[in-house]
Design a protein around this motif. Structure first.
Motif, PDB file in Angstrom:
ATOM      1  N   ALA A 154      60.834  70.272  31.885  1.00 59.39           N
ATOM      2  CA  ALA A 154      62.046  70.324  31.066  1.00 59.39           C
ATOM      3  C   ALA A 154      62.528  71.759  30.891  1.00 59.39           C
ATOM      4  CB  ALA A 154      61.775  69.690  29.697  1.00 59.39           C
ATOM      5  N   ASP A 155      61.589  72.683  30.728  1.00 61.21           N
ATOM      6  CA  ASP A 155      61.949  74.088  30.539  1.00 61.21           C
ATOM      7  C   ASP A 155      62.617  74.663  31.791  1.00 61.21           C
ATOM      8  OD1 ASP A 155      61.725  76.656  28.937  1.00 61.21           O
ATOM      9  OD2 ASP A 155      60.606  77.227  30.724  1.00 61.21           O
ATOM     10  N   ILE A 156      62.087  74.321  32.959  1.00 59.35           N
ATOM     11  CA  ILE A 156      62.699  74.801  34.205  1.00 59.35           C
ATOM     12  C   ILE A 156      64.124  74.282  34.321  1.00 59.35           C
ATOM     13  CG2 ILE A 156      62.682  74.540  36.712  1.00 59.35           C
ATOM     14  CD1 ILE A 156      59.760  74.892  36.758  1.00 59.35           C
ATOM     15  N   TYR A 157      64.312  72.988  34.083  1.00 60.73           N
ATOM     16  CA  TYR A 157      65.659  72.417  34.176  1.00 60.73           C
ATOM     17  C   TYR A 157      66.606  73.069  33.177  1.00 60.73           C
ATOM     18  CZ  TYR A 157      64.151  68.603  37.278  1.00 60.73           C
ATOM     19  OH  TYR A 157      63.688  67.862  38.346  1.00 60.73           O
ATOM     20  N   ALA A 158      66.153  73.238  31.940  1.00 62.82           N
ATOM     21  CA  ALA A 158      67.015  73.829  30.913  1.00 62.82           C
ATOM     22  C   ALA A 158      67.350  75.275  31.239  1.00 62.82           C
ATOM     23  CB  ALA A 158      66.335  73.736  29.544  1.00 62.82           C
ATOM     24  N   SER A 165      68.745  66.599  33.404  1.00 59.41           N
ATOM     25  CA  SER A 165      67.404  66.473  33.985  1.00 59.41           C
ATOM     26  C   SER A 165      66.341  66.893  32.973  1.00 59.41           C
ATOM     27  CB  SER A 165      67.291  67.328  35.249  1.00 59.41           C
ATOM     28  OG  SER A 165      68.179  66.865  36.250  1.00 59.41           O
ATOM     29  N   ALA A 166      66.638  67.935  32.193  1.00 57.40           N
ATOM     30  CA  ALA A 166      65.700  68.366  31.149  1.00 57.40           C
ATOM     31  C   ALA A 166      65.493  67.255  30.130  1.00 57.40           C
ATOM     32  CB  ALA A 166      66.230  69.622  30.466  1.00 57.40           C
ATOM     33  N   LEU A 167      66.566  66.574  29.791  1.00 55.96           N
ATOM     34  CA  LEU A 167      66.475  65.486  28.815  1.00 55.96           C
ATOM     35  C   LEU A 167      65.641  64.327  29.358  1.00 55.96           C
ATOM     36  CD1 LEU A 167      67.389  64.627  26.020  1.00 55.96           C
ATOM     37  CD2 LEU A 167      69.473  63.695  27.051  1.00 55.96           C
ATOM     38  N   ARG A 168      65.762  64.050  30.649  1.00 54.54           N
ATOM     39  CA  ARG A 168      64.946  62.997  31.257  1.00 54.54           C
ATOM     40  C   ARG A 168      63.457  63.357  31.170  1.00 54.54           C
ATOM     41  NH1 ARG A 168      69.066  62.481  35.308  1.00 54.54           N
ATOM     42  NH2 ARG A 168      67.914  63.878  36.682  1.00 54.54           N
ATOM     43  N   SER A 169      63.141  64.619  31.407  1.00 55.46           N
ATOM     44  CA  SER A 169      61.743  65.052  31.305  1.00 55.46           C
ATOM     45  C   SER A 169      61.247  64.920  29.868  1.00 55.46           C
ATOM     46  CB  SER A 169      61.603  66.502  31.777  1.00 55.46           C
ATOM     47  OG  SER A 169      61.957  66.628  33.138  1.00 55.46           O
ATOM     48  N   LEU A 170      62.088  65.287  28.918  1.00 51.57           N
ATOM     49  CA  LEU A 170      61.696  65.199  27.511  1.00 51.57           C
ATOM     50  C   LEU A 170      61.533  63.754  27.061  1.00 51.57           C
ATOM     51  CD1 LEU A 170      63.909  68.020  25.964  1.00 51.57           C
ATOM     52  CD2 LEU A 170      61.422  68.018  26.213  1.00 51.57           C
ATOM     53  N   SER A 171      62.227  62.838  27.707  1.00 55.75           N
ATOM     54  CA  SER A 171      62.069  61.428  27.335  1.00 55.75           C
ATOM     55  C   SER A 171      60.633  60.967  27.587  1.00 55.75           C
ATOM     56  CB  SER A 171      63.057  60.557  28.111  1.00 55.75           C
ATOM     57  OG  SER A 171      62.734  60.511  29.500  1.00 55.75           O
ATOM     58  N   HIS A 172      60.001  61.516  28.616  1.00 56.39           N
ATOM     59  CA  HIS A 172      58.593  61.182  28.878  1.00 56.39           C
ATOM     60  C   HIS A 172      57.693  61.790  27.806  1.00 56.39           C
ATOM     61  CE1 HIS A 172      59.345  59.396  32.839  1.00 56.39           C
ATOM     62  NE2 HIS A 172      60.204  60.385  33.049  1.00 56.39           N
ATOM     63  N   VAL A 173      58.057  62.999  27.361  1.00 59.06           N
ATOM     64  CA  VAL A 173      57.293  63.650  26.285  1.00 59.06           C
ATOM     65  C   VAL A 173      57.328  62.788  25.032  1.00 59.06           C
ATOM     66  CG1 VAL A 173      57.160  65.680  24.790  1.00 59.06           C
ATOM     67  CG2 VAL A 173      57.704  65.960  27.216  1.00 59.06           C
ATOM     68  N   LEU A 174      58.508  62.243  24.710  1.00 58.79           N
ATOM     69  CA  LEU A 174      58.642  61.424  23.504  1.00 58.79           C
ATOM     70  C   LEU A 174      57.873  60.108  23.628  1.00 58.79           C
ATOM     71  CD1 LEU A 174      62.406  61.952  22.544  1.00 58.79           C
ATOM     72  CD2 LEU A 174      60.392  63.261  21.879  1.00 58.79           C
ATOM     73  N   LEU A 175      57.794  59.589  24.829  1.00 59.16           N
ATOM     74  CA  LEU A 175      56.994  58.376  25.025  1.00 59.16           C
ATOM     75  C   LEU A 175      55.509  58.655  24.809  1.00 59.16           C
ATOM     76  CD1 LEU A 175      58.643  56.771  28.195  1.00 59.16           C
ATOM     77  CD2 LEU A 175      58.559  55.791  25.906  1.00 59.16           C
ATOM     78  N   LEU A 176      55.071  59.831  25.226  1.00 56.75           N
ATOM     79  CA  LEU A 176      53.656  60.176  25.134  1.00 56.75           C
ATOM     80  C   LEU A 176      53.252  60.665  23.742  1.00 56.75           C
ATOM     81  CD1 LEU A 176      53.375  62.013  28.576  1.00 56.75           C
ATOM     82  CD2 LEU A 176      52.319  59.823  27.983  1.00 56.75           C
ATOM     83  N   VAL A 184      60.944  65.929  19.257  1.00 60.47           N
ATOM     84  CA  VAL A 184      62.168  65.163  18.997  1.00 60.47           C
ATOM     85  C   VAL A 184      63.335  66.128  18.759  1.00 60.47           C
ATOM     86  CG1 VAL A 184      63.278  63.446  17.522  1.00 60.47           C
ATOM     87  CG2 VAL A 184      60.840  63.258  18.021  1.00 60.47           C
ATOM     88  N   LEU A 185      63.086  67.206  18.028  1.00 61.79           N
ATOM     89  CA  LEU A 185      64.119  68.208  17.795  1.00 61.79           C
ATOM     90  C   LEU A 185      64.547  68.862  19.101  1.00 61.79           C
ATOM     91  CD1 LEU A 185      65.802  69.803  15.699  1.00 61.79           C
ATOM     92  CD2 LEU A 185      63.917  71.444  15.595  1.00 61.79           C
ATOM     93  N   GLN A 186      63.591  69.164  19.963  1.00 60.40           N
ATOM     94  CA  GLN A 186      63.923  69.743  21.268  1.00 60.40           C
ATOM     95  C   GLN A 186      64.789  68.783  22.080  1.00 60.40           C
ATOM     96  OE1 GLN A 186      60.494  71.047  23.501  1.00 60.40           O
ATOM     97  NE2 GLN A 186      61.678  71.590  25.308  1.00 60.40           N
ATOM     98  N   ALA A 187      64.456  67.504  22.027  1.00 56.85           N
ATOM     99  CA  ALA A 187      65.254  66.501  22.732  1.00 56.85           C
ATOM    100  C   ALA A 187      66.661  66.406  22.131  1.00 56.85           C
ATOM    101  CB  ALA A 187      64.561  65.140  22.679  1.00 56.85           C
ATOM    102  N   ALA A 188      66.759  66.502  20.805  1.00 54.57           N
ATOM    103  CA  ALA A 188      68.056  66.439  20.132  1.00 54.57           C
ATOM    104  C   ALA A 188      68.950  67.591  20.568  1.00 54.57           C
ATOM    105  CB  ALA A 188      67.858  66.473  18.617  1.00 54.57           C
ATOM    106  N   GLU A 189      68.401  68.794  20.580  1.00 54.15           N
ATOM    107  CA  GLU A 189      69.204  69.964  20.950  1.00 54.15           C
ATOM    108  C   GLU A 189      69.571  69.940  22.427  1.00 54.15           C
ATOM    109  OE1 GLU A 189      66.713  73.131  19.539  1.00 54.15           O
ATOM    110  OE2 GLU A 189      67.476  72.974  17.484  1.00 54.15           O
ATOM    111  N   THR A 190      68.681  69.415  23.252  1.00 54.70           N
ATOM    112  CA  THR A 190      68.982  69.290  24.677  1.00 54.70           C
ATOM    113  C   THR A 190      70.079  68.256  24.902  1.00 54.70           C
ATOM    114  OG1 THR A 190      66.686  69.872  25.208  1.00 54.70           O
ATOM    115  CG2 THR A 190      67.994  68.869  26.951  1.00 54.70           C
ATOM    116  N   ALA A 191      70.002  67.128  24.189  1.00 50.58           N
ATOM    117  CA  ALA A 191      71.041  66.094  24.299  1.00 50.58           C
ATOM    118  C   ALA A 191      72.399  66.636  23.854  1.00 50.58           C
ATOM    119  CB  ALA A 191      70.656  64.870  23.477  1.00 50.58           C
TER     120      ALA A 191
END
Length: 294
Positions: A154-158, A165-176, A184-191
């Motif tokens: 996610a960091d590379i994409y961002a 693409s970064a958000l897609r990577s973070l979606s896996h983080v949220l699942l795990l 969740v905050l990182q995903a919010a700011e990326t979205a």
């Protein structure tokens, strides 16, 4: 510094797994020169590993090499020791030589995650982003539950402005790790940056819910602190954007619905932010008064 004090400090750094290179080296070299690391018991090997890394950071490759020799004699096939050897090559011979070394190790053992991650780090440093992403993707497929891998991807994409693409990577983080509000905050700011504002406000509200302090109905809720304040700022900004540009709601890539009553939600966010600011000013005033009264 005497040996006893150095041992105590080294044990403290080893227990906390801290990366304070200068301090670790200054205390560790005293222990090492007096051959007193055996007094640390089972932590003596962790001590040597930490001292080697600290020595590399401060430019004492000679000390790092001595630590490596002792570690490799005790653990000749250890992936961690192999990784340390690669880091030494990075320091002495440069990233290209280390890259070749890591490739050889991975060819012999494709499951060596420590070396794999180090290889990716070198690739990023050399600017070979396409291969870094390729290696990270393969690593994520092989070790799906490794959150660190998804965060790195996610960091590379961002970093390269590929926020979707970064958000897609973070979606896996949220699942795990669904209970970690920082992710969740990182995903919010990326979205939000990816223009999926409805999804962003949903994530920001999740952070508020996860980090807010419960209070009984007879008392007002306490002022928000920490990342809760940051999340409320996100709610306020997202609601403002959706009010100003309703088309953002209908063009959400994730098909997330826009919350109802945006104006009330925005006001709620403003109230929370204002209460946090008032609470901070009161705390600063109290601290100043206490200092002046000394």
């Amino acid at each position: 510094m005497d040996v006893t004090s150095a041992l105590q400090r080294s044990a403290n750094y080893t227990t906390k797994n801290a990366r304070a290179s200068r301090q670790i080296f200054e205390s560790g070299i005293v222990v090492f020169r007096n051959n007193a690391q055996y007094k640390l018991g089972d932590d003596s090997w962790q001590f040597l590993d930490s001292l080697a890394l600290a020595a590399i950071d401060v430019g004492r490759i000679d000390v790092a090499q001595d630590c490596f020799i002792r570690l490799s004699a005790e653990f000749p096939e250890s992936p961690r020791v192999q990784c340390l050897e690669g880091i030494l090559k990075e320091a002495r011979e440069g990233p290209e030589a280390a890259l070749n070394f890591y490739d050889q190790l991975l060819e012999a053992d494709p499951t060596n995650t420590a070396v794999w991650k180090r290889l990716i780090s070198v690739l990023r440093r050399l600017g070979r982003i396409e291969r870094a992403v390729e290696e990270l993707s393969k690593l994520a497929d092989t070790f799906y539950t490794d959150v660190e891998v998804w965060l790195e991807l996610a960091d590379i994409y961002a970093t390269h402005h590929q926020y979707t693409s970064a958000l897609r990577s973070l979606s896996h983080v949220l699942l795990l790790t669904p209970q970690n509000p920082f992710y969740v905050l990182q995903a919010a700011e990326t979205a939000y940056t990816a223009q999926d504002v409805p999804l962003a406000i949903r994530f920001f509200l999740m952070v508020v819910e996860m980090t807010g302090v419960d209070s009984d109905e007879t008392r007002p809720p306490p002022p928000p602190t920490g990342i809760t304040v940051r999340a409320w700022y996100g709610v306020e900004l997202s609601a403002a954007r959706l009010e100003a540009n309703p088309a953002l709601g209908s063009s959400s890539p994730s098909k997330t619905r826009v919350p109802e009553h945006l104006s009330q939600l925005r006001q709620l966010a403003r109230d929370a932010i204002n209460s946090a600011q008032v609470d901070r000013r009161d705390a600063e005033t109290e601290a100043s008064s206490a200092w002046l009264s000394r």
